[in-house]
Design a protein around this motif. Structure first.
Motif, PDB file in Angstrom:
ATOM      1  N   THR A   1     -41.272 -31.900 -34.457  1.00  0.00           N
ATOM      2  CA  THR A   1     -41.821 -31.418 -33.197  1.00  0.00           C
ATOM      3  C   THR A   1     -42.318 -32.639 -32.451  1.00  0.00           C
ATOM      4  O   THR A   1     -43.221 -33.324 -32.897  1.00  0.00           O
ATOM      5  N   SER A   2     -41.681 -32.959 -31.329  1.00  0.00           N
ATOM      6  CA  SER A   2     -41.990 -34.201 -30.648  1.00  0.00           C
ATOM      7  C   SER A   2     -43.091 -34.009 -29.625  1.00  0.00           C
ATOM      8  O   SER A   2     -43.341 -32.930 -29.137  1.00  0.00           O
ATOM      9  N   THR A   3     -43.723 -35.120 -29.324  1.00  0.00           N
ATOM     10  CA  THR A   3     -44.811 -35.094 -28.352  1.00  0.00           C
ATOM     11  C   THR A   3     -44.665 -36.264 -27.418  1.00  0.00           C
ATOM     12  O   THR A   3     -44.028 -37.257 -27.735  1.00  0.00           O
ATOM     13  N   ALA A   4     -45.285 -36.183 -26.273  1.00  0.00           N
ATOM     14  CA  ALA A   4     -45.364 -37.321 -25.363  1.00  0.00           C
ATOM     15  C   ALA A   4     -46.790 -37.818 -25.378  1.00  0.00           C
ATOM     16  O   ALA A   4     -47.733 -37.049 -25.278  1.00  0.00           O
ATOM     17  N   SER A   5     -46.940 -39.163 -25.491  1.00  0.00           N
ATOM     18  CA  SER A   5     -48.259 -39.667 -25.812  1.00  0.00           C
ATOM     19  C   SER A   5     -48.840 -40.593 -24.758  1.00  0.00           C
ATOM     20  O   SER A   5     -49.529 -41.534 -25.072  1.00  0.00           O
ATOM     21  N   THR A   6     -48.528 -40.374 -23.507  1.00  0.00           N
ATOM     22  CA  THR A   6     -49.209 -41.154 -22.495  1.00  0.00           C
ATOM     23  C   THR A   6     -50.512 -40.464 -22.113  1.00  0.00           C
ATOM     24  O   THR A   6     -50.673 -39.272 -22.250  1.00  0.00           O
ATOM     25  N   SER A   7     -51.465 -41.223 -21.621  1.00  0.00           N
ATOM     26  CA  SER A   7     -52.789 -40.705 -21.316  1.00  0.00           C
ATOM     27  C   SER A   7     -53.156 -41.061 -19.891  1.00  0.00           C
ATOM     28  O   SER A   7     -52.685 -42.033 -19.338  1.00  0.00           O
ATOM     29  N   ALA A   8     -54.014 -40.252 -19.307  1.00  0.00           N
ATOM     30  CA  ALA A   8     -54.479 -40.540 -17.949  1.00  0.00           C
ATOM     31  C   ALA A   8     -55.596 -41.569 -17.947  1.00  0.00           C
ATOM     32  O   ALA A   8     -56.096 -41.926 -16.884  1.00  0.00           O
TER      33      ALA A   8
ATOM     34  N   THR B   1     -39.259 -39.209 -27.503  1.00  0.00           N
ATOM     35  CA  THR B   1     -39.820 -38.315 -28.516  1.00  0.00           C
ATOM     36  C   THR B   1     -39.984 -39.195 -29.753  1.00  0.00           C
ATOM     37  O   THR B   1     -39.464 -40.308 -29.789  1.00  0.00           O
ATOM     38  N   PRO B   2     -40.666 -38.736 -30.785  1.00  0.00           N
ATOM     39  CA  PRO B   2     -40.859 -39.603 -31.944  1.00  0.00           C
ATOM     40  C   PRO B   2     -39.571 -40.066 -32.623  1.00  0.00           C
ATOM     41  O   PRO B   2     -39.580 -41.064 -33.341  1.00  0.00           O
ATOM     42  N   THR B   3     -38.441 -39.369 -32.411  1.00  0.00           N
ATOM     43  CA  THR B   3     -37.191 -39.773 -33.061  1.00  0.00           C
ATOM     44  C   THR B   3     -36.054 -40.048 -32.083  1.00  0.00           C
ATOM     45  O   THR B   3     -34.925 -40.306 -32.519  1.00  0.00           O
ATOM     46  N   LEU B   4     -36.297 -40.013 -30.787  1.00  0.00           N
ATOM     47  CA  LEU B   4     -35.285 -40.332 -29.788  1.00  0.00           C
ATOM     48  C   LEU B   4     -35.749 -41.521 -28.962  1.00  0.00           C
ATOM     49  O   LEU B   4     -36.835 -41.493 -28.375  1.00  0.00           O
ATOM     50  N   LEU B   5     -34.918 -42.553 -28.901  1.00  0.00           N
ATOM     51  CA  LEU B   5     -35.272 -43.776 -28.190  1.00  0.00           C
ATOM     52  C   LEU B   5     -34.237 -44.072 -27.115  1.00  0.00           C
ATOM     53  O   LEU B   5     -33.024 -43.958 -27.348  1.00  0.00           O
TER      54      LEU B   5
ATOM     55  N   ILE C   1     -30.698 -43.402 -28.651  1.00  0.00           N
ATOM     56  CA  ILE C   1     -30.591 -43.656 -30.092  1.00  0.00           C
ATOM     57  C   ILE C   1     -31.474 -42.664 -30.825  1.00  0.00           C
ATOM     58  O   ILE C   1     -32.609 -42.408 -30.407  1.00  0.00           O
ATOM     59  N   GLN C   2     -30.965 -42.138 -31.935  1.00  0.00           N
ATOM     60  CA  GLN C   2     -31.794 -41.258 -32.751  1.00  0.00           C
ATOM     61  C   GLN C   2     -32.028 -41.897 -34.120  1.00  0.00           C
ATOM     62  O   GLN C   2     -31.149 -42.551 -34.688  1.00  0.00           O
ATOM     63  N   VAL C   3     -33.254 -41.742 -34.621  1.00  0.00           N
ATOM     64  CA  VAL C   3     -33.636 -42.270 -35.925  1.00  0.00           C
ATOM     65  C   VAL C   3     -34.216 -41.145 -36.772  1.00  0.00           C
ATOM     66  O   VAL C   3     -34.568 -40.081 -36.267  1.00  0.00           O
ATOM     67  N   GLU C   4     -34.311 -41.397 -38.067  1.00  0.00           N
ATOM     68  CA  GLU C   4     -34.844 -40.383 -38.983  1.00  0.00           C
ATOM     69  C   GLU C   4     -36.366 -40.386 -39.012  1.00  0.00           C
ATOM     70  O   GLU C   4     -37.003 -39.333 -38.935  1.00  0.00           O
ATOM     71  N   HIS C   5     -36.953 -41.574 -39.153  1.00  0.00           N
ATOM     72  CA  HIS C   5     -38.403 -41.674 -39.307  1.00  0.00           C
ATOM     73  C   HIS C   5     -39.075 -41.792 -37.940  1.00  0.00           C
ATOM     74  O   HIS C   5     -38.666 -42.592 -37.101  1.00  0.00           O
ATOM     75  N   GLU C   6     -40.105 -41.019 -37.720  1.00  0.00           N
ATOM     76  CA  GLU C   6     -40.773 -40.986 -36.426  1.00  0.00           C
ATOM     77  C   GLU C   6     -41.471 -42.299 -36.100  1.00  0.00           C
ATOM     78  O   GLU C   6     -42.077 -42.928 -36.964  1.00  0.00           O
ATOM     79  N   LEU C   7     -41.387 -42.686 -34.835  1.00  0.00           N
ATOM     80  CA  LEU C   7     -42.198 -43.789 -34.349  1.00  0.00           C
ATOM     81  C   LEU C   7     -43.622 -43.290 -34.131  1.00  0.00           C
ATOM     82  O   LEU C   7     -43.843 -42.099 -33.913  1.00  0.00           O
ATOM     83  N   PRO C   8     -44.596 -44.187 -34.150  1.00  0.00           N
ATOM     84  CA  PRO C   8     -45.994 -43.742 -34.017  1.00  0.00           C
ATOM     85  C   PRO C   8     -46.385 -43.331 -32.605  1.00  0.00           C
ATOM     86  O   PRO C   8     -47.503 -42.838 -32.405  1.00  0.00           O
TER      87      PRO C   8
END
Length: 421
Positions: A65-72, A118-122, A160-167
């Motif tokens: 389940t991906s999230t977007a992590s930018t902040s105001a 997303t954590p696994t799509l770059l 690019i898709q990867v298996e392990h999530e980026l932080p």
């Protein structure tokens, strides 16, 4: 005007093409903000996305389940940088290269930058992965195979898709910049450790001939990008991505970036149809400095993976990117201790002596020269500043790659090092 793609090229290594395939589906969410970050309309494009096909075999993978992590919260580009860093990764790509000056062909490893949506799509620039054999993505001390699941060379965007999530992952923001606005990028300029460079937006909706492609809807920015920055995010004070570093002219002040609008449309399309897009016509079957004749045996899949690991390791050491170098070890130790041991070393004159498999595991034997400060030489000759090495590398499997395991002298030699003469 001559525009230069911002991709770094390293030395030689031999690799081969993986088969194309359709990826199993799972749900991901790419977040795109239209309008100003504080009050604009937010569109969440929920699509079907897939897992990457690995370098060797494709394991079962859980849904993410991906999230977007930018902040105001950020008020400066430096504060926004802290949000951007966890979402940026180094991309090492092997590809077949021809040198018209020497009339030779070889497999090279080039470096670019990617950022997670997303954590696994770059997202990265398409020219970073053009003509690829294998793709490696490194974030911090983690390296892993990457599968290209979206590719548009004319617009110069790839996914690019990867298996392990980026932080971390970032939000694509459209129509939120104007000429004069401050922006920055963070990426692997010249293949070295990630660096930050800031500037301003010069113009919007620009057109330019980039190589054989006529590109539109480009942002023109005035920061000084370098080869290796290609594919990196152009971000604002809020931490949102408004573009992707693409190309520039011979001098500073005229860099071009693909707009977030262009990126967002392509990413939404590809995430809904996650088909691996590797180009089968590219083939790297031999290590670069082996003489390949009619009777030469192509290297095995395992040796090809190990060779990419080894070349990535040497390049990262020379580029002072110690975390990327340490990530190539099957059993990495302390980054501080590793850096202390290699930070003054420069590797040159690499020669592959032999490649083989033993009990199904790849072994590569090489010779090379290292130069280092006095006090950083071999343990029995610490004041030595130039050393000739003859090393036997044994590799261990990790995440469908072969990473550096045991290191020692050649079997018929008692010592791996000697002074330069």
């Amino acid at each position: 005007m001559r525009l230069i793609l911002r991709t770094g090229m390293a030395a030689w290594v031999g690799l081969s093409v993986a088969a194309c395939g359709v990826l199993p589906s799972k749900t991901t969410t790419v977040v795109i903000t239209t309008g100003v970050p504080s009050g604009g309309e937010v569109t969440e494009a929920e699509t079907q996305s897939g897992s990457p096909e690995s370098e060797e075999a494709e394991p079962e993978r859980p849904d993410d389940t991906s999230t977007a992590s930018t902040s105001a919260g950020p008020q400066t580009l430096q504060e926004a940088l802290e949000l951007v860093k966890p979402a940026v990764a180094k991309v090492n790509v092997s590809s077949w290269t021809s040198d018209s000056m020497t009339e030779t062909s070889y497999c090279g490893v080039r470096t670019g930058t990617a950022f997670a949506v997303t954590p696994t799509l770059l997202v990265t620039a398409a020219h970073v992965v053009e003509g690829r054999d294998r793709v490696r993505v490194t974030s911090g001390l983690t390296t892993q195979p990457g599968a290209v699941v979206g590719y548009d060379r004319a617009k110069d965007v790839a996914l690019i898709q990867v298996e392990h999530e980026l932080p971390g992952s970032l939000t694509l923001r459209t129509d939120v910049v104007a000429p004069g606005d401050p922006v920055a990028t963070y990426g692997y300029a010249d293949g070295k450790a990630a660096s930050y460079v800031a500037g301003t937006v010069n113009r919007l909706d620009q057109k330019a001939q980039v190589g054989e492609y006529f590109m539109t809807r480009l942002l023109e920015v005035d920061f000084a990008a370098q080869p290796g920055n290609s594919g990196g995010p152009v971000f604002t004070i809020e931490g949102g991505v408004v573009g992707l570093v693409d190309a520039g002219d011979d001098g500073p002040g005229h860099e071009y970036a693909v707009s977030a609008e262009t990126i967002a449309l392509l990413v939404a399309q590809w995430a809904g149809n996650p088909t691996r897009t590797d180009e089968a016509e590219t083939s790297c079957q031999y290590l670069a400095n082996f003489e390949a004749g009619p009777d030469t045996e192509p290297t095995s899949e395992a040796v090809e993976s190990a060779a990419l690991t080894l070349m990535t390791y040497y390049q990262a050491v020379n580029d002072a990117d110690y975390s990327s170098a340490l990530a190539q070890l099957a059993n990495p130790g302390s980054l501080e201790a590793f850096q202390d041991g290699v930070e003054t070393s420069e590797i040159s004159n690499l020669e592959y002596l032999s490649t083989m498999e033993e009990a199904g595991e790849p072994v590569i034997e090489v010779s090379f020269t290292s130069r280092q400060e006095a006090g950083k030489g071999p343990k029995d000759r610490p004041d030595e500043t130039c050393t000739q090495w003859r090393i036997r590398y044994q590799f261990e499997p990790r995440d469908n790659m072969w990473l550096i395991g045991k290191v020692g002298p050649l079997l018929w030699e008692s010592q791996a090092d000697s002074p330069c003469y």
